[in-house]
Structures are given as C-alpha cells and as structure tokens.
Design an enzyme around this catalytic site. Structure first.
Site, PDB file in Angstrom:
ATOM      1  N   CYS A 101      13.132 -21.764   0.038  1.00  0.00           N
ATOM      2  CA  CYS A 101      12.760 -20.527  -0.653  1.00  0.00           C
ATOM      3  C   CYS A 101      12.796 -20.720  -2.171  1.00  0.00           C
ATOM      4  O   CYS A 101      11.926 -21.389  -2.715  1.00  0.00           O
ATOM      5  CB  CYS A 101      13.653 -19.378  -0.195  1.00  0.00           C
ATOM      6  SG  CYS A 101      12.944 -17.749  -0.568  1.00  0.00           S
ATOM      7  N   GLU A 146      16.626 -22.031   8.463  1.00  0.00           N
ATOM      8  CA  GLU A 146      17.943 -21.827   9.075  1.00  0.00           C
ATOM      9  C   GLU A 146      17.982 -20.625  10.007  1.00  0.00           C
ATOM     10  O   GLU A 146      18.814 -20.569  10.926  1.00  0.00           O
ATOM     11  CB  GLU A 146      19.021 -21.686   7.992  1.00  0.00           C
ATOM     12  CG  GLU A 146      18.978 -20.436   7.142  1.00  0.00           C
ATOM     13  CD  GLU A 146      18.114 -20.541   5.898  1.00  0.00           C
ATOM     14  OE1 GLU A 146      18.320 -19.760   4.954  1.00  0.00           O
ATOM     15  OE2 GLU A 146      17.213 -21.412   5.883  1.00  0.00           O
ATOM     16  N   HIS A 205      12.664 -19.665   5.452  1.00  0.00           N
ATOM     17  CA  HIS A 205      14.073 -19.982   5.686  1.00  0.00           C
ATOM     18  C   HIS A 205      14.225 -20.616   7.072  1.00  0.00           C
ATOM     19  O   HIS A 205      14.401 -19.913   8.071  1.00  0.00           O
ATOM     20  CB  HIS A 205      14.927 -18.714   5.610  1.00  0.00           C
ATOM     21  CG  HIS A 205      15.147 -18.208   4.223  1.00  0.00           C
ATOM     22  ND1 HIS A 205      16.253 -18.559   3.467  1.00  0.00           N
ATOM     23  CD2 HIS A 205      14.399 -17.388   3.452  1.00  0.00           C
ATOM     24  CE1 HIS A 205      16.171 -17.971   2.286  1.00  0.00           C
ATOM     25  NE2 HIS A 205      15.053 -17.256   2.247  1.00  0.00           N
TER      26      HIS A 205
END
Length: 546
Positions: free
Chosen positions: A383, A520, A518
């Site tokens: 990001c 994750e 993102h």
C-alpha cells in the site's frame, strides 16, 4: 429464521479486557468446522463509532477489511485466519450501527409513533442482526465485545439473554471467559475474580454453561472443581486456557480437554471427532521450525504492534508452510536516515515497508526502499510502501527531486501519487472523493480483481494466475502520467485493475515488488498469501547466498 435451524454459541468476557475472547471463539469454531459443521462467526462491538475505520491504529489496533469492503474489528481477521473463510459486513456490527439504524427507522415512521427505547427497540435490532448472521449455518458463534459490568455492553447482554429464551434451551449456549490470576505473594491461583464475574452475569439473567479460564499457568484439578461448584457448571465445563506458545495451539489445547463434549450435550448436537492432522502439523512447524530468516519490518505504529496484526500473522502462516521461523526486526521509520542504513539493515534478509497514513515517518520509509533497491535486498512494499517505492524511484532514478504524494504535499510539482476524483467501489457503485471528503467511507475498500503482466514476478508468485483478487484500504493512487518514464527506467507496472496501477517491480533486481493492495488480509494458516510466501522464499534464498 432460515429453514436450517441454527444453533448459537454466545461468548462473553469478564474481569478485564484483552483476555482473548476472539482467539477462544475462533478456536471453538475451528474445532466445530473440522468436525464437519457449517460454522460462521459474529463480533459485536459496544463502541459508538459506526466502524473502526477512522480510529487511530494506536487506539484500536488494526482495522481488518472484508472482501465486501467493510472496515471491521481485528477479531474478524482472526476468524478468517482460523476458519479459512471469507466473512462479510454482517459478521461485525457496533453500537453506532445499531443506533443509526433504529434512528433511521424512527425518522421514516417505521415504529408507528411509538416511544423508542433501549428495550425493546435497540435489543430487537441487535437480535435481528444476530439471527440474520446465523441464517444458513449449523452454528453461529457470537462474541460480545467488552467486559461484563460495562455500561456499553448491557443492551447486547440483554439482547442475547432474550434471544436465548426465544431460541430454546437446546439452541443457545453461553460461554464465559474470565481470568484466574496467580498471586505470587500467596503462591496460589485465585478464583474469586471468576466467581464474581459469573455472579455479575447471572444478575443480568445469563447463566453460562461453560467457563473458560485464562491463566498464566496450568489450573490444578481441585481448582477446576472449585470453579465448577461456585459457578454452577458441570465438572467437564471448566476449560483451562493457559498461555500457549502460539495462538494456533489453542484449539488443540481445548480439544485435549474435550470442550466439544459439553457443547454437544448442551446443544443436543452430534459432533464427530475433528480431523486436526493438517492443523497439528502446521502448528508444530510454528512452534519448532527447522530454519529461520530475518525480515526488517519498517513501520511507524510500533508502539502497538496489534496495528499490524494481519501482517505479523501472515508471516506465521508462511513460516508454518516453509518450516521456518520468520524473525521480525522492528524498525521505526522515524529513526531511519541515510547515515544509519548500513547498521539498521546489515542483519536482515529482506525488507518490508508496511502501509500507513499520514506524513510521519515517510522519509525514513523512502530511505529503506532506496537501500533495498540499491543493495539488491528482497523487498516487499504494501500500500503506502508501494506508493513510496514510486516516489523513491522518481526522486533517485528519474531525478525528479520534488516528486511526492499529494497526501503529504498537495501542491507538489510532480505528484507521483495522486487522488482520483471518481472510482467504482467493490459493490460496483461510483464513489466521489476529494481532499475535503470525510475520512470515513471515501477509501477504496474491499476486494478488487488485478490483472497480472505476463512474465512478471507478480504473475510468478501467484502461480501463473492471469487475474488475482486482493483487498484494498487506501485513498490515493499511483499517477499513470509517470508510467512511461518509470518503465523506460526499469520500473514496470505488473498489475492493473480497471486502469489503476496495482503492482510495480524492478527488472534488474532479484526480488522487488510493491503492491497497492493488502495481501495480508487474505492470508490464513492453511493457505498463506502467495505474495508474502514468495517474499519470504526470496529472503531465505538471499540468506543462503550470503
């Protein structure tokens, strides 16, 4: 109610916060799922914010984003990581959302002129949301945020009390998580906090059938019997939750105490033995890995590492699959400058620059990116980390010294990162945003498709996929006006979404990847995210070559 009769497990907490209701709830759900049940989860948050989207990470921890674009509590992340499923906006709601809906209905005249009160209007709205979240599932586990005795939690506790009565004894189960502290001066575990917490819950009208006891050490059998007697639960319904070496060990610990037995008995459920073989194997790799690698984690919310919860957990997932301990070296971006780089990064095998908002620590992140680029260290920018990799490249390779993001310098001459006026959100609706737009609801949120470039590192790490789907949480975008200059100088765009730049990488670098999304948020213990997996594999390779 749906045709399938849903059973509900309500998890409450007592004594103090941060005992781990989310992990306990997710662990119970994991066992039930591995036993063949269709399980979903719901987190109720008692704060008045509509969602945690505008809260500081230092105030609330990470904001987890669902595929449908909801900004939710970080416990939703735990649920997805444990259960390997996608949840949605209906799996988390707050006091703010409940009151907003009730006031909207009142303004529309839905209540036909009635006086609006906490009981029944607020509690009914809460119950409706709970029942809706459970539709179509065998079991819904509902975690009630806060601690018994808090004023904020009272409407929710009243709602689940009422709902339990409406559902019937065999369709609702109450689990209470409390603290059993060890008093060093007395040399013993103390049960009174748990007794008082259960008494407080009973005063509200809820009698828990299972008590989970958080402790720093194992709880002896005689103490368990004392707790069972004083709390009015069966002997097999006092479950120890001692500190574990990994949160992913908690389901195994619960299973060893036969937690499914009282659940089965109270809900009149036939539950087969859960198949935890794969889970056990991964947990063993988490606890006792054969290899290790060190990642330089460059961020600015280091005072509260919960701010990066999904990201730190994603390294645990990757480590489990690579049989590797991923050591995170926490590096405060505010303390990085060109004079200290060599010392800061000399012992890392890869460099990660995490996301964030605001100007604080930005120049340090740019210095970290420059070091990774020039010294051929495996790099992953997420990001803001990707955006700053473009700023760094523009300044130091394209020699545009005034290159910046309009987030930090609105009138900069070379806005490498800019604010687009309009975009299509994850639901297909057009959104308009400007510098003056309110912070809440003006970001690109949720899952978007990203087309990968043939022959790129991005396509390679995602197993050759032409299109991938990842989640976003940001307001600013890479400016396509600079794309030709970047690509002529060796920084290529390797991922795009409807014309928006999603990923960049450097040709003449062993492993350099910046992603706008993102990764994750989609990483799970059983299925680690491929971008993060590829990054750690590159760091392992870099270590072996040193």
């Amino acid at each position: 109610m749906s045709e399938k009769e849903t059973k509900f497990i309500f998890v409450t907490g007592g004594v103090l916060s941060s005992l781990g209701k989310g992990i306990a709830s997710a662990s119970i759900a994991t066992l039930l799922k591995h036993a063949g049940k269709d399980v979903s989860m719901l987190k109720i948050d008692p704060y008045i914010n509509v969602d945690p989207g505008t809260m500081s990470p230092l105030e609330h921890g990470e904001v987890f984003v669902t595929a449908d674009g909801a900004e939710t509590d970080l416990d939703i992340g735990h649920y997805e990581r444990f259960l390997n499923i996608n949840l949605s906006k209906q799996n988390n709601f707050t006091t703010g959302q409940v009151y907003s809906t009730v006031i909207e209905k009142e303004r529309r005249g839905d209540y036909l002129g009635k006086t609006i009160q906490v009981i029944p209007h607020i509690t009914n709205e809460i119950q409706e949301r709970i029942v809706k979240a459970g539709e179509g599932h065998d079991i819904l586990i509902v975690e009630v945020g806060g601690t018994v005795g808090d004023i904020e939690s009272l409407p929710f506790l009243e709602a689940i009390r009422e709902l339990g009565g409406n559902l019937g004894r065999k369709n609702a189960l109450y689990v209470h998580l409390t603290l059993v502290p060890y008093l060093k001066a007395a040399g013993e575990l103390k049960t009174k906090p748990t007794q008082h917490s259960v008494q407080e819950l009973r005063r509200i009208g809820i009698s828990p059938q299972i008590v989970i006891c958080r402790s720093e050490m194992p709880i002896p059998k005689d103490v368990k019997l004392k707790l069972a007697s004083s709390c009015g639960v069966e002997k097999n319904s006092v479950i120890e939750a001692a500190d574990a070496r990994s949160i992913y060990k908690v389901p195994i610990n619960f299973l060893s105490q036969n937690i499914l037995t009282p659940i089965s008995e109270n809900l009149d459920l036939s539950i087969q033995a859960p198949d935890m073989e794969e889970w056990n194997s991964l947990v063993k790799n988490v606890i006792a890995p054969k290899k290790e690698v060190t990642i330089g984690f460059v961020g600015k919310y280091l005072e509260l590492k919960e701010s990066y919860k999904s990201l730190t957990e994603s390294f645990v997932h990757v480590g489990a699959h690579l049989d590797t301990k991923v050591n995170l070296k926490w590096i405060d971006s505010e303390e990085i400058d060109s004079d200290c780089e060599e010392g800061v990064f000399c012992d890392v095998d890869g460099i990660l620059v995490a996301g964030g908002f605001g100007q604080r620590g930005v120049e340090g992140k740019i210095e970290a990116i420059r070091y990774a680029r020039e010294n051929k260290v495996p790099f992953l920018g997420i990001c803001l980390g990707m955006q700053l990799s473009l700023v760094e490249f523009a300044r130091n390779v394209l020699k545009l010294e005034d290159a910046n993001s309009v987030e930090f310098e609105p009138e900069c001459k070379n806005p490498v990162i800019y604010l687009i006026d309009a975009f299509i959100d994850a639901s297909g609706n057009k959104q308009i945003r400007t510098h003056k737009s309110p912070l809440g609801g003006t970001m690109r949120l949720g899952e978007y498709a990203c087309d990968t470039k043939p022959g790129s590192l991005l396509r390679k790490v995602y197993g050759g996929a032409k299109t991938i789907h990842e989640r976003h949480r940001h307001r600013y975008e890479a400016n396509p006006a600079y794309r030709d200059a970047f690509e002529k100088a060796g920084l290529i765009v390797s991922g795009e979404s409807d014309g928006l730049i999603e990923a960049v990488e450097i040709k003449e670098h062993p492993w350099f990847l910046g992603v706008q999304f993102h990764p994750e948020f989609t990483s799970r213990l059983k299925k680690p995210n491929q971008a993060i997996l590829g990054f750690v594999e590159a760091a392992l390779q870099n270590k072996s070559e040193e």
